[in-house]
Design an enzyme around this catalytic site. Structure first.
Site, short mmCIF file in Angstrom:
data_model
loop_
_atom_site.label_atom_id
_atom_site.label_comp_id
_atom_site.label_asym_id
_atom_site.label_seq_id
_atom_site.Cartn_x
_atom_site.Cartn_y
_atom_site.Cartn_z
N ASP A 33 -4.54 3.05 -6.45
CA ASP A 33 -5.89 3.29 -5.78
C ASP A 33 -6.80 2.20 -5.76
O ASP A 33 -8.05 2.30 -5.64
CB ASP A 33 -6.81 4.50 -6.34
CG ASP A 33 -6.03 5.91 -6.62
OD1 ASP A 33 -5.32 6.25 -5.79
OD2 ASP A 33 -6.00 6.22 -7.78
N LYS A 44 -5.08 -0.75 -1.85
CA LYS A 44 -3.72 -1.60 -1.12
C LYS A 44 -3.61 -1.35 0.24
O LYS A 44 -3.26 -2.07 1.07
CB LYS A 44 -2.68 -1.16 -1.98
CG LYS A 44 -2.54 -1.42 -3.34
CD LYS A 44 -1.22 -0.92 -3.85
CE LYS A 44 -1.27 0.57 -4.24
NZ LYS A 44 -2.05 1.06 -5.09
N GLN A 78 1.32 3.13 -6.01
CA GLN A 78 0.82 3.10 -7.25
C GLN A 78 0.09 1.70 -7.70
O GLN A 78 -0.27 0.86 -7.12
CB GLN A 78 1.68 4.07 -8.22
CG GLN A 78 1.91 5.15 -8.15
CD GLN A 78 3.09 5.62 -7.35
OE1 GLN A 78 4.05 4.93 -7.09
NE2 GLN A 78 2.98 6.76 -6.52
N GLY A 117 -0.98 7.67 -1.48
CA GLY A 117 -1.61 7.74 -0.48
C GLY A 117 -2.65 6.62 -0.09
O GLY A 117 -3.49 6.15 -0.94
N HIS A 118 -2.11 5.83 1.09
CA HIS A 118 -2.85 4.78 1.57
C HIS A 118 -4.01 5.20 2.47
O HIS A 118 -3.38 5.97 3.70
CB HIS A 118 -1.98 3.64 2.20
CG HIS A 118 -1.25 2.97 0.99
ND1 HIS A 118 -1.65 2.86 0.00
CD2 HIS A 118 0.17 2.49 1.11
CE1 HIS A 118 -0.54 2.02 -0.66
NE2 HIS A 118 0.52 2.00 0.07
P1 GDP Z 1 -4.57 2.55 -2.34
O1 GDP Z 1 -3.73 3.65 -2.81
O2 GDP Z 1 -4.38 1.21 -3.13
O3 GDP Z 1 -4.18 2.01 -0.90
O4 GDP Z 1 -6.02 2.99 -2.38
P2 GDP Z 1 -6.69 4.33 -1.52
O5 GDP Z 1 -6.49 4.03 -0.10
O6 GDP Z 1 -6.35 5.71 -2.04
O7 GDP Z 1 -8.26 3.95 -1.78
C1 GDP Z 1 -8.87 3.16 -1.24
C2 GDP Z 1 -10.18 3.73 -0.72
O8 GDP Z 1 -11.25 2.94 -0.67
C3 GDP Z 1 -9.96 4.14 0.72
O9 GDP Z 1 -10.76 5.24 1.02
C4 GDP Z 1 -10.75 2.98 1.41
O10 GDP Z 1 -11.07 3.22 2.62
C5 GDP Z 1 -11.75 2.41 0.43
N1 GDP Z 1 -11.98 0.91 0.34
C6 GDP Z 1 -11.15 -0.07 0.53
N2 GDP Z 1 -11.91 -1.19 0.24
C7 GDP Z 1 -12.92 -0.78 0.10
C8 GDP Z 1 -14.18 -1.86 -0.21
O11 GDP Z 1 -14.09 -2.87 -0.30
N3 GDP Z 1 -15.33 -1.28 -0.49
C9 GDP Z 1 -15.44 0.38 -0.28
N4 GDP Z 1 -16.52 0.91 -0.47
N5 GDP Z 1 -14.50 1.10 -0.18
C10 GDP Z 1 -13.09 0.39 0.09
#
Ligand code: GDP
Length: 422
Positions: A12, A15, A222, A39-40
């Site tokens: 989370d 990515k 992950q 989940g991206h």
């Molecule tokens: P992943 O599994 O690593 O892709 O992470 P997720 O997609 O589950 O979580 C990332 C969440 O943080 C998503 O809702 C993104 O839109 C949000 N997000 C990503 N970068 C930033 C950021 O720099 N600031 C904020 N506030 N939200 C972000």
């Protein structure tokens, strides 16, 4: 250039956004491990897309997106994701591929996942989607692969063998009535028909792409500390979430990987059970969770939040061979008086600088913090490193120094434009 992108913490990290940015420069975007427990989230304009199996690169016209052999596929979820793409008018014809060798999640995997978790005294916090049992069958050499769904004879024999053993286990150990052969057989042959045009030898496809000097982005799901070997076992996922998994999960040799990009949050989060040395106390934790909207994209589960842990992040740099860092969600730290970075742990009077493997040590480790001045809300929408508040810059430079890798991207919001490139 072939790039592997990995999460450096417990997943989370954000990515999805970095993958979306790097996808622009890639010809092929490939998932290499995990299943629909990942989940991206990608935000384009005012629309949010959440992907569980299909690489988010599919949003970029012309890019070829693959699900590699290291991924396990829930066909119902894949079917739904493809339907969603069609609904959103995203044309993926000829540019979506599934490895013949990817294992398929069967109904009994999902049930077993939930029944086993219910029986455990120490829960591992599984998402209950059958991913662990599917990988277990792969290693037990009784798994069913994508290619099997395309051959009714082969599939029939494998499914019969599986059900003979599994139905007995279900009845005797779990008091569950077991599964009907006919129902699963028909349903999964239908999936096979539906997916047949996407199924191919993705290892051959990707190695040809390497020969042609195409650019490949290998996206990890992950995070490093959920890796089956190097993570906080047993509170981990069942696949290799570290960069090495990219080779195993695609058939691209290590000598063809050019660069590993590590993605981490400016603080730390984790979902589910397991030790978490820098976890915030409850009140501040709730405040930061709301601020960072730290709820799972896949399960909606609240994430536990804590300060940046340089001990685990340094370990991540080492394990993955990270040369470039993307620091995400810097904006979530805006407006705090003070920020802290964990630089080492203390256990029974001893200072520990390396990530401890002993469960008790990790569970009871007390973080040693470097405290730094916070920075106000950055309403100026900074677009360069120079425009960041000096205290925010100092924080980032400290992270860079502690981790021994260069920060090339800082994210200050979920939108594509809220990104600072260094
Ligand atoms: P992943 O599994 O690593 O892709 O992470 P997720 O997609 O589950 O979580 C990332 C969440 O943080 C998503 O809702 C993104 O839109 C949000 N997000 C990503 N970068 C930033 C950021 O720099 N600031 C904020 N506030 N939200 C972000």
């Amino acid at each position: 250039m072939n790039i592997v992108l990995v999460g450096m913490q417990w997943g989370d990290e954000g990515k999805g956004k970095v993958i979306d940015i790097l996808s622009k420069r890639a010809d092929y975007i490939v998932r290499y491990q995990g299943g629909n427990n990942a989940g991206h989230t990608v935000v384009v304009g005012d629309k949010e897309y959440i992907f569980h199996l299909i690489p988010s690169g599919i949003l970029h016209p012309g890019k070829i997106c693959c699900i590699g052999n290291g991924v396990v596929i829930d066909p119902e979820v894949l079917k739904r994701e493809l339907a969603d793409l069609r609904k959103n008018n995203i044309d993926f014809s000829g540019r979506f591929k599934i490895s013949t060798l990817a294992h398929v999640i069967m109904p009994y995997h999902k049930n077993l996942d939930q029944l086993r978790e219910a029986k455990r005294k120490n829960k591992i916090g599984t998402t209950g989607r059958g991913i662990g049992p599917c990988y277990a069958d792969k290693i037990n050499r009784c798994g069913i692969r994508m290619i099997d769904l395309l051959n009714p004879g082969v599939f029939k024999d494998k499914l019969k063998d599986n059900l003979k053993e599994k139905n007995e286990i279900f009845k005797k150990v779990y008091g569950h009535p077991g599964f009907s052969f006919q129902k699963i057989y028909r349903q999964y042959l239908d999936y096979g028909k539906l997916f047949s045009k996407f199924v191919c030898d993705t290892a051959v496809l990707l190695n040809k792409a390497c020969d042609d000097k195409s650019d490949i982005l290998l996206e990890g799901a992950q995070g490093t500390f959920l890796d089956i070997d190097f993570g906080t076992y047993p509170f981990v996922t069942s696949s290799s979430a570290t960069s090495g998994g990219a080779c195993i999960g695609t058939g691209i040799s290590p000598v063809k990987i050019d660069k590993v990009v590590g993605v981490c949050k400016a603080y730390t989060t984790r979902v589910g059970e397991g030790p978490f040395p820098t976890e915030f106390a409850e009140g501040f934790g709730n405040f930061m969770r709301d601020r960072g909207n730290e709820f799972g994209a896949t399960t909606g589960r609240p994430r536990r939040c804590g300060w940046f842990d340089a001990v685990i992040a340094r370990q991540s740099v080492m394990l993955n061979g990270i040369t470039e860092l993307a620091i995400m969600k810097m904006d979530v730290l805006d407006g705090l008086d003070k920020v802290k970075i964990c630089i080492a742990y203390k256990y029974k009077g001893r200072v520990i600088k390396e990530f401890p493997h002993d469960f008790e040590v990790l569970s009871k480790a007390v973080p040693i913090y470097k405290e730094m001045a916070g920075w106000p809300n950055q309403d100026n929408n900074p677009s360069s490193f120079k425009q960041l508040h000096p205290n925010a810059r100092a924080y980032l430079l400290e992270l860079q120094k502690l981790l021994g890798a260069n920060i090339t991207m800082v994210s200050i919001g979920s939108a594509r434009k809220s990104t600072i490139f260094i």
